[in-house]
Design a protein around this motif. Structure first.
Motif, PDB file in Angstrom:
ATOM      1  N   ASP A   7       0.846  -1.184   0.000  1.00  0.00           N
ATOM      2  CA  ASP A   7       0.000   0.000   0.000  1.00  0.00           C
ATOM      3  C   ASP A   7       0.879   1.232   0.000  1.00  0.00           C
ATOM      4  N   TYR A   8       1.052   1.849  -1.195  1.00  0.00           N
ATOM      5  CA  TYR A   8       1.935   3.018  -1.321  1.00  0.00           C
ATOM      6  C   TYR A   8       1.357   4.262  -0.675  1.00  0.00           C
ATOM      7  N   SER A   9       0.035   4.210  -0.432  1.00  0.00           N
ATOM      8  CA  SER A   9      -0.568   5.379   0.218  1.00  0.00           C
ATOM      9  C   SER A   9      -0.022   5.566   1.617  1.00  0.00           C
ATOM     10  N   TYR A  10       0.484   4.445   2.174  1.00  0.00           N
ATOM     11  CA  TYR A  10       1.065   4.537   3.515  1.00  0.00           C
ATOM     12  C   TYR A  10       2.269   5.466   3.520  1.00  0.00           C
ATOM     13  N   PHE A  11       3.052   5.407   2.410  1.00  0.00           N
ATOM     14  CA  PHE A  11       4.282   6.205   2.360  1.00  0.00           C
ATOM     15  C   PHE A  11       4.088   7.569   1.692  1.00  0.00           C
ATOM     16  N   SER A  12       3.055   7.736   0.892  1.00  0.00           N
ATOM     17  CA  SER A  12       2.920   8.972   0.098  1.00  0.00           C
ATOM     18  C   SER A  12       2.845  10.207   0.977  1.00  0.00           C
ATOM     19  N   GLY A  13       2.082  10.132   2.051  1.00  0.00           N
ATOM     20  CA  GLY A  13       1.985  11.300   2.936  1.00  0.00           C
ATOM     21  C   GLY A  13       3.322  11.609   3.595  1.00  0.00           C
ATOM     22  N   LEU A  14       3.985  10.499   4.016  1.00  0.00           N
ATOM     23  CA  LEU A  14       5.285  10.716   4.648  1.00  0.00           C
ATOM     24  C   LEU A  14       6.276  11.343   3.677  1.00  0.00           C
ATOM     25  N   ILE A  15       6.256  10.829   2.438  1.00  0.00           N
ATOM     26  CA  ILE A  15       7.171  11.372   1.431  1.00  0.00           C
ATOM     27  C   ILE A  15       6.854  12.838   1.155  1.00  0.00           C
ATOM     28  N   GLN A  16       5.566  13.166   1.068  1.00  0.00           N
ATOM     29  CA  GLN A  16       5.179  14.553   0.815  1.00  0.00           C
ATOM     30  C   GLN A  16       5.611  15.465   1.974  1.00  0.00           C
ATOM     31  N   ASN A  17       5.441  14.958   3.195  1.00  0.00           N
ATOM     32  CA  ASN A  17       5.881  15.750   4.344  1.00  0.00           C
ATOM     33  C   ASN A  17       7.396  15.972   4.319  1.00  0.00           C
ATOM     34  N   VAL A  18       8.149  14.867   3.999  1.00  0.00           N
ATOM     35  CA  VAL A  18       9.609  15.004   3.921  1.00  0.00           C
ATOM     36  C   VAL A  18      10.004  15.949   2.805  1.00  0.00           C
ATOM     37  N   ALA A  19       9.279  15.882   1.685  1.00  0.00           N
ATOM     38  CA  ALA A  19       9.570  16.775   0.556  1.00  0.00           C
ATOM     39  C   ALA A  19       9.382  18.236   0.955  1.00  0.00           C
ATOM     40  N   LEU A  20       8.318  18.496   1.713  1.00  0.00           N
ATOM     41  CA  LEU A  20       8.099  19.872   2.155  1.00  0.00           C
ATOM     42  C   LEU A  20       9.213  20.331   3.115  1.00  0.00           C
TER      43      LEU A  20
END
Length: 716
Positions: A2-15
């Motif tokens: 489930d990539y949705s698990y990581f997408s938010g984390l990645i977006q937060n890290v990107a910000l």
């Protein structure tokens, strides 16, 4: 998966990475400046990123969402400082209130605590001088998120305990690690910024230094290991006359160093390179393009390359040419002043000797004349001592007066026309008997001795030159010959006085004409005389338009030369310089002697009596002299002293001339400075004779104004 698990984390890290990028490119300068608006703008952007983080939360499990706003605000406080962080806190807290929902108060407090913790941590780190190391960042992240876990407990609400249990593990494990990673990235960016700033400052410093070296009024030059010039400033080009193209790439020693100093300069540079040391200061000469010498005070430093090896020498030099010349002049002037003071002391000692010695002889002879045991023969010897000592004392006084007149430029040239033959004859006749006392012979070989040639110059100065040179020759010659000669050269008559005496040492030839110097020589100390004769002779020769010089060899004799411009020489078939025919004085003449000093009166009275005048009146002051002339209209002549009590001789003469213009009045005075004769003649005196009175000169004046023949009854 489930990539949705990581997408938010990645977006937060990107910000968060965006935040770090903006920090590196935009905000570092602002945080280290005192400007307000760049910090306000940074705070707004950080607040915007915080809102975006809340827009894109990390779905840890369905229904459970997390974002990294606490890391953002904590790191912002730690690296951006108070103003941007507080603004970001206000923006994100406002937005959290706007969102509402469960745990709204906890969310707002969490935002505030995270930012303030970052600000406080920054403050204490700066105060202690610490750095944001990995361990420090980890503890910082752990503390911030412990507060995050404690808030729901401190501010309890429904489900808060279950939420804390659920999120404790990810918050305490993941959040501090992300805080450390973001902090390390920020540290790296800060280090890069500081390095870049240091390079910029170094570059600016180098630019300022280079410009300063170009513009400074000092010599600046860089040499490589081969002693070749790789850089020089404009000042060096200006003072040496070279262009940059003529210097760069050339060996400095070959261009600037004088030939005789190149070897020692090369050795000095080798020592700098070999011993790896700085030579902070030394002075040397450099040559300009037109071979003019300049003196430079150098400050040298060895220059190293990036690998620590010697690359060359940087030299800064001060042009001390004028300073050195001034210092040398002052040192020479000081030396001359000290020598002058020393020689003046010796001069005064010599003059004291020359005055005291004849005075001692005079006073001794006078006391011996009073002895009843002194017979006529002894008295004659004492009289001779008095005459010689008086003449010596008078010569010393005359030398002092003459040199004083020369020094103060009071003496003037008074030209008249006179027979050159008679001047030469007179000096031979006068000097002959004096020379015989030392077994010397005076001869004159000048062609002008027998010619009818006349000079138009100052007769007294010319006579003084001859007297000094002949006297000097006789002083240092025994059993020899003194020759007075002349020859014509380049429009001048060159006279010379030659002797075969002891001569002058070679090292004294250049100083014997100097004032005061001759008094210090061994010759002057061992022979009587003031030692001023040659100085006076030189001054008079120059005033007459010529000069004076000497040729001498020690042990063989000396020849002194002086020249007179020949355009002042005249030839005549008639002698206009003949002496007036002697006439016999009539014994019935009446003369008034106005003199307040009794001894001087007795001397004058005796001279006048010896020429046949028996009727002599005496006045002791000017008023009495005026009355005697009024009461004795048959007075033929007045000898008037100038300085007398009650009424001076000047006042008395003016009063007498009011009622008796024709009466001859002769001023007899000790005032004998240049211009005195002319002043007295203008005042109304008929003539002038200085003291001490010369007997023969006085007799000639009496003969002139009494207009009768005379015969010296003393036979002298």
């Amino acid at each position: 998966m489930d990539y949705s698990y990581f997408s938010g984390l990645i977006q937060n890290v990107a910000l968060l990475l965006v935040f770090s990028f903006l920090y590196a490119t935009r905000w570092i300068n602002s945080t280290y400046s005192k400007k307000l608006w760049p910090n306000v703008f940074a705070g707004i952007i950080v607040g915007g990123i915080g809102i975006l983080l809340m827009f894109t939360p990390w779905t840890y499990q369905p229904g459970h969402y997390f974002d990294l706003r606490t890391i953002l605000l904590a790191i912002a406080g730690l690296y951006l400082g108070a103003i941007p962080t507080i603004i970001a806190i206000v923006i994100t807290a406002t937005y959290r209130l706007f969102l509402g929902g469960n745990f709204v108060l906890v969310g707002v407090c969490l935002i505030v605590i995270s930012g303030l913790t970052g600000i406080a941590w920054r403050y204490f780190q700066q105060k202690k001088g610490g750095k944001n190391s990995i361990l420090s960042l980890y503890f910082f992240g752990l503390i911030v998120h412990i507060f995050m876990l404690l808030l729901p407990i401190v501010l309890p609400s429904e489900g808060s305990v279950a939420m804390v249990k659920f999120m404790a593990v990810p918050i305490l494990v993941i959040y501090p690690v992300i805080t450390v990673l973001l902090g390390v990235l920020m540290n790296r960016q800060l280090e890069i910024w500081r390095n870049r700033k240091a390079k910029d400052r170094l570059f600016e410093s180098e630019q300022r230094f280079t410009q300063m070296m170009l513009d400074i009024n000092m010599v600046f030059i860089n040499l490589d290991k081969d002693r070749k010039i790789i850089f020089c400033n404009k000042y060096l080009l200006d003072i040496t006359g070279y262009t940059q193209e003529e210097l760069v790439g050339k060996r400095s020693i070959d261009i600037f160093v004088p030939q005789e100093e190149r070897e020692i300069t090369e050795q000095g540079l080798n020592e700098l390179f070999d011993n790896n040391r700085n030579l902070h200061r030394f002075e040397s000469k450099i040559l300009t393009k037109n071979n003019r010498e300049l003196y430079i005070s150098w400050y040298n430093s060895v220059v190293f390359d990036d690998y620590g090896k010697i690359a060359g020498i940087a030299s800064l030099g001060e042009n001390i040419t004028e300073k050195k010349a001034t210092f040398d002049s002052l040192r020479e002037a000081k030396k001359k002043a000290e020598e002058s003071n020393r020689l003046k002391s010796v001069f005064l000692q010599n003059i004291s000797h020359e005055i005291r010695t004849p005075l001692n002889a005079i006073m001794g002879a006078i006391s011996l004349l009073k002895l009843p045991s002194a017979d006529q023969q002894m008295r004659e010897k004492y009289y001779e001592v008095l005459r010689i000592s008086g003449a010596r004392l008078l010569a010393t006084v005359n030398d002092l007066i003459d040199i004083s007149q020369v020094e103060t430029q009071q003496i003037k040239v008074n030209k008249s026309k006179f027979s050159l033959s008679k001047v030469l004859t007179n000096h031979v006749n006068v000097a002959g008997p004096i020379a015989e006392k030392k077994a010397n012979k005076i001869i004159c070989t000048s062609k002008y001795l027998q010619s009818n040639t006349f000079l138009y110059t100052d007769r007294n100065m010319l006579n003084s030159i001859f007297i000094n040179l002949i006297s000097n020759a006789n002083k240092f010659t025994s059993n020899g010959t003194i020759e007075i000669g002349s020859y014509d050269e380049h429009g001048d008559i060159v006279f010379y006085v030659k002797d075969n005496g002891i001569g002058i040492p070679e090292n004294r030839l250049e100083v014997i004409f100097d004032r005061f110097v001759q008094a210090d020589s061994s010759l002057s100390r061992s022979h009587e005389g003031s030692g001023l004769g040659l100085s006076i002779a030189l001054a008079y020769a120059e005033m007459l338009g010529g000069s004076i010089w000497v040729e001498s060899e020690e042990g063989k004799g000396s020849t002194f030369y002086f020249n007179i411009p020949k355009d002042e020489v005249y030839l005549s078939e008639t002698d206009t310089d003949q002496e007036e025919s002697d006439a016999k004085l009539l014994p019935d003449q009446k003369i008034l002697i106005a003199e307040d000093d009794k001894l001087n009166y007795l001397i004058l009275k005796k001279i006048v009596e010896n020429i046949g005048i028996s009727e002599i009146l005496h006045a002791v002051n000017g008023a009495e002299a005026v009355e005697m002339v009024k009461n004795n209209p048959d007075i033929s002549l007045v000898l008037m002293d100038i300085k007398m009590p009650e009424m001076s001789g000047e006042e008395a003469t003016l009063k007498i001339k009011e009622f008796n213009q024709a009466l001859p009045i002769i001023a007899q005075t000790a005032f004998a400075m240049p211009g005195d004769r002319e002043r007295y003649l203008e005042m109304g005196f008929s003539d002038y004779i200085p003291k001490p009175i010369d007997k023969n000169a006085l007799i000639k004046l009496l003969q002139k104004y009494l207009n009768s023949s005379y015969q010296d009854v003393t036979g002298q």
